[in-house]
Scaffold this active site. Sequence first.
Site, mmCIF file in Angstrom:
data_model
loop_
_atom_site.group_PDB
_atom_site.id
_atom_site.type_symbol
_atom_site.label_atom_id
_atom_site.label_comp_id
_atom_site.label_asym_id
_atom_site.label_seq_id
_atom_site.Cartn_x
_atom_site.Cartn_y
_atom_site.Cartn_z
ATOM 1 N N ALA A 8 0.827 -1.208 0.000
ATOM 2 C CA ALA A 8 0.000 0.000 0.000
ATOM 3 C C ALA A 8 0.861 1.259 0.000
ATOM 4 C CB ALA A 8 -0.924 0.014 1.216
ATOM 5 N N LYS A 9 2.139 1.117 0.332
ATOM 6 C CA LYS A 9 3.119 2.221 0.279
ATOM 7 C C LYS A 9 2.595 3.473 0.983
ATOM 8 C CE LYS A 9 5.463 0.351 -3.803
ATOM 9 N NZ LYS A 9 4.615 -0.807 -4.148
ATOM 10 N N ARG A 10 2.053 3.283 2.160
ATOM 11 C CA ARG A 10 1.492 4.386 2.905
ATOM 12 C C ARG A 10 2.586 5.316 3.430
ATOM 13 N NH1 ARG A 10 -2.827 3.336 0.343
ATOM 14 N NH2 ARG A 10 -4.526 2.247 1.398
#
Lengths: 286, 286
Positions: free
Chosen positions: B95-97
């Site tokens: 999700a590469k938050r």
Amino acid sequence: LSSFIQTLQNRWSSVNSALCVGLDPDPSKLPLHLKGRSDAIFEFCKHIVDATADLACAFKPQIAYFAALGAEDQLQAIIDYIHRLYPHVPVVLDAKRGDIGATAQQYAREAFERFKADALTVNPYMGFDSIEPYLEYADKGIFVLCRTSNAGGTDLQGLTVPSDSDPRGQCLFEHVARLCAGPWNKNGQLGLVVGATFPSELSKVRQLVGDMPLLIPGIGAQGGDIVATVEHGQSSKGQGMLINSSRAILYASSGEDYQDKARQVALETRDAIRQVLVPKPAKAAT
Amino acid sequence: LSSFIQTLQNRWSSVNSALCVGLDPDPSKLPLHLKGRSDAIFEFCKHIVDATADLACAFKPQIAYFAALGAEDQLQAIIDYIHRLYPHVPVVLDAKRGDIGATAQQYAREAFERFKADALTVNPYMGFDSIEPYLEYADKGIFVLCRTSNAGGTDLQGLTVPSDSDPRGQCLFEHVARLCAGPWNKNGQLGLVVGATFPSELSKVRQLVGDMPLLIPGIGAQGGDIVATVEHGQSSKGQGMLINSSRAILYASSGEDYQDKARQVALETRDAIRQVLVPKPAKAAT
């Protein structure tokens, strides 16, 4: 100019406000009488929107607060509501997406086709080809993270990187600002996220990017000073800012008067910003 | 060791596979007979999971593909399915938050409480305090973006920043690797995302981080070479990698034989990786 930027400029002119109202509905902070309702965060946001729409240049829902609850339907509902009742107030979806091209296309669909946001925040760490898919939505605005308002923002963004014009180098966030004001801004639809908590750095960014819109979080709960922010952040035309306030407005009261109190804080914030804006437009007093 | 890292090490030992199967269900590429079904992407992912679970050290669903369709329920269903049927295969939610602390807390809830992922990918641009909230889930794994596989990854990650040990400086991604191997890794639960498309840089990262798990996208459709990747990416123990393949496995066939073909590609990929792993464990031949 992209139609998002045009909408924003029209909005700045018509209401003379740089206040962006952030919608970060934290279930633990909602007014008591809303707690327990299945549509509590939509209802809460709707009341905040109704109480502040005439004072705001934009709304900025933060997707994480909806996603944590599995409440994407309520995010969609509040964006639809704003579009329907307040079509002149653009919606910036704060999601800070960043991924490779094929995945970025999916995130662009999420933001612009599913949620119908007018603009989106994105992260530059993965480089231009991770930003490019969003640019295909030429009528949308894209705010790229540049200098963020949190203390840890300095960890990477404050590192010294080479500069073409200064042998001493420049900070990483300045490099990002130059990229976004230059080669990355193919359709004129980019803006930057620059925190209010570092006014001198805000000033540097403004010098680098001309009249580009700056989304400025960090006043209020995060401690940024309004006067310093506006002095350092405004464009040569006395605008160019979306100064975000979330918690200070949303949670001005936890009682049943939260709409009134939210409006009061929004009004005070808009006016505090307006006082420092130069040159004051003729209709500033209305 | 965090329980995610322990699960991963157990998995590496028991199946001697570094293959991570990426679940990026693109509706336009689904087998014809699934198209139009309301649960098409869940069904597709389920069939891929069933066909490859014994060959995989982990599964990596990419949230953007679900979010673009408003199919968070199907993401939840596929993670539940993996946990229930293949409890020894950890799930990394891609999700590469990246956001400030209060918002990162919400993203952590989304990933670990709502979706019950075992690990999450995150973006380091906003600094340590944007990573810290995830560390409170001490049994989870956190993969920080370091050197990504896309061409534009170089734009920022390849910039030269100061180094304590080398007067010529180091690349930004090396700085991120050092932070994650050092002060940021408070509970020993961090890993890094390092693309397969730059083997010499993968090698540099491995030297900097010891046996830390590396999530390595970029083989297959993105062009990374398996032999070079394993030679440069494996730890001193001959493991330490989650080498991701998504499209090459998922879309090996668009016909009704897609499960068989996906399994065949997964098997070939696992074996191609296994051949280069050193030292070969005694049970490598099984």
